[in-house]
Scaffold this motif. Sequence first.
Motif, PDB file in Angstrom:
ATOM      1  N   GLY A  67       0.825  -1.272  -0.067  1.00  0.00           N
ATOM      2  CA  GLY A  67      -0.010   0.210  -0.007  1.00  0.00           C
ATOM      3  C   GLY A  67       0.770   1.269  -0.067  1.00  0.00           C
ATOM      4  N   GLY A  68       1.187   1.803   1.126  1.00  0.00           N
ATOM      5  CA  GLY A  68       2.078   2.888   1.330  1.00  0.00           C
ATOM      6  C   GLY A  68       1.520   4.062   1.950  1.00  0.00           C
ATOM      7  N   VAL A  69       0.329   4.342   1.556  1.00  0.00           N
ATOM      8  CA  VAL A  69      -0.420   5.453   2.171  1.00  0.00           C
ATOM      9  C   VAL A  69      -1.841   4.959   2.975  1.00  0.00           C
ATOM     10  CG1 VAL A  69      -1.562   6.085  -0.078  1.00  0.00           C
ATOM     11  CG2 VAL A  69      -0.998   7.752   1.893  1.00  0.00           C
ATOM     12  N   VAL A  80      -8.977  14.630   4.754  1.00  0.00           N
ATOM     13  CA  VAL A  80      -8.858  15.203   6.064  1.00  0.00           C
ATOM     14  C   VAL A  80      -7.380  14.800   6.758  1.00  0.00           C
ATOM     15  CG1 VAL A  80     -11.006  15.798   6.635  1.00  0.00           C
ATOM     16  CG2 VAL A  80     -10.279  13.776   7.177  1.00  0.00           C
ATOM     17  N   TRP A  81      -6.915  13.627   6.198  1.00  0.00           N
ATOM     18  CA  TRP A  81      -5.425  13.185   6.831  1.00  0.00           C
ATOM     19  C   TRP A  81      -5.059  11.950   5.657  1.00  0.00           C
ATOM     20  CZ3 TRP A  81      -4.422   7.993   9.411  1.00  0.00           C
ATOM     21  CH2 TRP A  81      -3.058   8.059   9.747  1.00  0.00           C
ATOM     22  N   GLN A  82      -3.919  12.159   5.698  1.00  0.00           N
ATOM     23  CA  GLN A  82      -2.832  11.314   4.620  1.00  0.00           C
ATOM     24  C   GLN A  82      -1.536  11.187   5.078  1.00  0.00           C
ATOM     25  OE1 GLN A  82      -1.244  13.339   0.875  1.00  0.00           O
ATOM     26  NE2 GLN A  82      -2.844  11.499  -0.316  1.00  0.00           N
ATOM     27  N   TYR A  83      -1.213   9.856   5.677  1.00  0.00           N
ATOM     28  CA  TYR A  83      -0.165   9.307   6.155  1.00  0.00           C
ATOM     29  C   TYR A  83       0.802   8.319   5.339  1.00  0.00           C
ATOM     30  CZ  TYR A  83       2.921   7.851   9.876  1.00  0.00           C
ATOM     31  OH  TYR A  83       4.080   7.402  10.529  1.00  0.00           O
ATOM     32  N   PHE A  84       1.714   8.880   4.885  1.00  0.00           N
ATOM     33  CA  PHE A  84       2.631   7.930   4.017  1.00  0.00           C
ATOM     34  C   PHE A  84       3.666   7.066   5.086  1.00  0.00           C
ATOM     35  CE2 PHE A  84       1.306  11.015   0.811  1.00  0.00           C
ATOM     36  CZ  PHE A  84       1.008  10.230  -0.365  1.00  0.00           C
ATOM     37  N   GLY A 144      -2.599  16.305  12.653  1.00  0.00           N
ATOM     38  CA  GLY A 144      -2.969  17.293  11.498  1.00  0.00           C
ATOM     39  C   GLY A 144      -3.339  16.595  10.158  1.00  0.00           C
ATOM     40  N   LEU A 145      -3.038  17.272   8.918  1.00  0.00           N
ATOM     41  CA  LEU A 145      -3.497  16.980   7.717  1.00  0.00           C
ATOM     42  C   LEU A 145      -2.686  15.715   7.161  1.00  0.00           C
ATOM     43  CD1 LEU A 145      -4.038  20.172   5.971  1.00  0.00           C
ATOM     44  CD2 LEU A 145      -5.812  18.738   6.995  1.00  0.00           C
ATOM     45  N   SER A 146      -1.354  15.451   7.712  1.00  0.00           N
ATOM     46  CA  SER A 146      -0.566  14.719   6.948  1.00  0.00           C
ATOM     47  C   SER A 146       0.733  14.306   7.972  1.00  0.00           C
ATOM     48  CB  SER A 146       0.262  15.321   5.821  1.00  0.00           C
ATOM     49  OG  SER A 146       1.206  16.450   6.337  1.00  0.00           O
ATOM     50  N   GLY A 147       0.373  14.580   9.175  1.00  0.00           N
ATOM     51  CA  GLY A 147       1.379  13.965  10.108  1.00  0.00           C
ATOM     52  C   GLY A 147       1.066  13.018  11.008  1.00  0.00           C
ATOM     53  N   GLY A 148       1.937  12.210  11.747  1.00  0.00           N
ATOM     54  CA  GLY A 148       1.407  11.089  12.566  1.00  0.00           C
ATOM     55  C   GLY A 148       2.809  10.750  13.293  1.00  0.00           C
ATOM     56  N   GLU A 149       2.420  10.579  14.778  1.00  0.00           N
ATOM     57  CA  GLU A 149       3.390  10.068  15.721  1.00  0.00           C
ATOM     58  C   GLU A 149       3.403   8.587  15.948  1.00  0.00           C
ATOM     59  OE1 GLU A 149       4.427  10.432  20.487  1.00  0.00           O
ATOM     60  OE2 GLU A 149       2.819  11.747  19.493  1.00  0.00           O
TER      61      GLU A 149
END
Length: 456
Positions: A67-69, A80-84, A144-149
């Motif tokens: 996949g990847g995202v 509203v959110w996108q995490y690669f 946020g829109l593209s971040g992730g911890e």
Amino acid sequence: MSESVLSGYVLVAPQESTFTYLVDRGGAVVHTWKSDFNAGLTATLTEDGHLFRAGKVANDHYIHGSGGVIEEYDWDGNLVWQYFYNDAEEFQHHDFTVLPNGNVLFIAAEIITADEALALGRDPAKLRDGYLVADKLVEVKPDGLSGGEVVWEWRAIDHIVQDVTPGKGTYGNVAAHPELVDFNYEGRPSFPDGWTHMNSVDYDEDTGQVLVSVRNYNEIWIIDHTTTTAEAAGHTGGDWGHGGDLLYRWGNPEAYRAGTRADRELNGQHDAKWIDDGLPGAGNILVFDNGAERLGGKYSRVLELAVPTAGDGIYYLSSDGTYGPAEASWSYTAQTPTTYYSARMSGAQRLPDGNTLTTVGDAGTLVEVTPEGDTAWVYDADRTVLEGAAPGSETSVFYASWYPEDYAGLAGKALIPQDATLGMLARYATNAVETTLGTSKALMAGSPAALAAFSA
């Protein structure tokens, strides 16, 4: 609508489409979401009406199902959110689940170099491509829109045992350690460098445990999620006291030296999930057993497992040294077994009336069956007009999910059926599944006999 089928809606993300479809039980599309990526493979609708969907960002990764995202869309299709999670060394693949706290737990692969693998005791003859693709689980907290911890990880490579290379820290008696993974076992040698090849993940809030399907070992595993990342890398800690070691495994006792090839129950399985509270069989496990390398022939089946425990979340070995149950508490196989078959993908979901919605992934066909094994509903993804996909492209489906009319995520939403030609073929039947599958395909070709057979 057939009286044997519950009303509601089904979420489908065809593999070679950038669209995700919500369809009614008549087969008409009532809502769509559009991504820039083809399905990568999982999609789920949350109680706030948002769609979480994995996307396939490239075609040149090391294993099938990459996949990847992971993306989140609101009901109106706004991203509203996108995490690669996708680079040359690690990438998200196959499945994910949205946890009760809003975090996303997904399967990922990491590349283990030949030197690293050999240092851990991998048999050199089993490093055919000069590297190993190892699975791990990653929990990310959206930001946020593209971040992730990343707040938690579990790595399969931290829980291995091997008896090929003495002197390594991993060297030991494989049969004496069913809580560990035999580093040199190859249950599916046609996919050697995928090593474990996980393809599904589920979470149980009551126990804090995670259930995964491990295709190359022909097993399902249960792992403790109450650990810290440090504890998950070790053998102690967490609510169950065993760190990240396997709490339970089932499907192939040969993988932990407690049986032979003839004892294997699972063959390239997918979509292992606990049955939700309030449903028939609650707490049991459903799994789609694909059967690609079954000794008795290539056919698929769905199994329900009532896992024996010494209390919720505590599992034990049977007197013969294997994990139970000895047999499924319920299963579905077609009357002519080989007519119900998907070599890959596929899934199963228990419904409130006791029926089971199954996804025959390769064909992109959904088959709902009653507890008695009768066919209640058939739904064919070949009928979808795949906007954004080339004519004749693959319409396989990883797995589909049913939602009731009163699902919180659908409250207040306009669900207006579009032109039926934009939907999928949905028909009701009481005949054997092999007949319904064959008829649905014949309908696509405009067969008069098929059309007559399914006339209202």
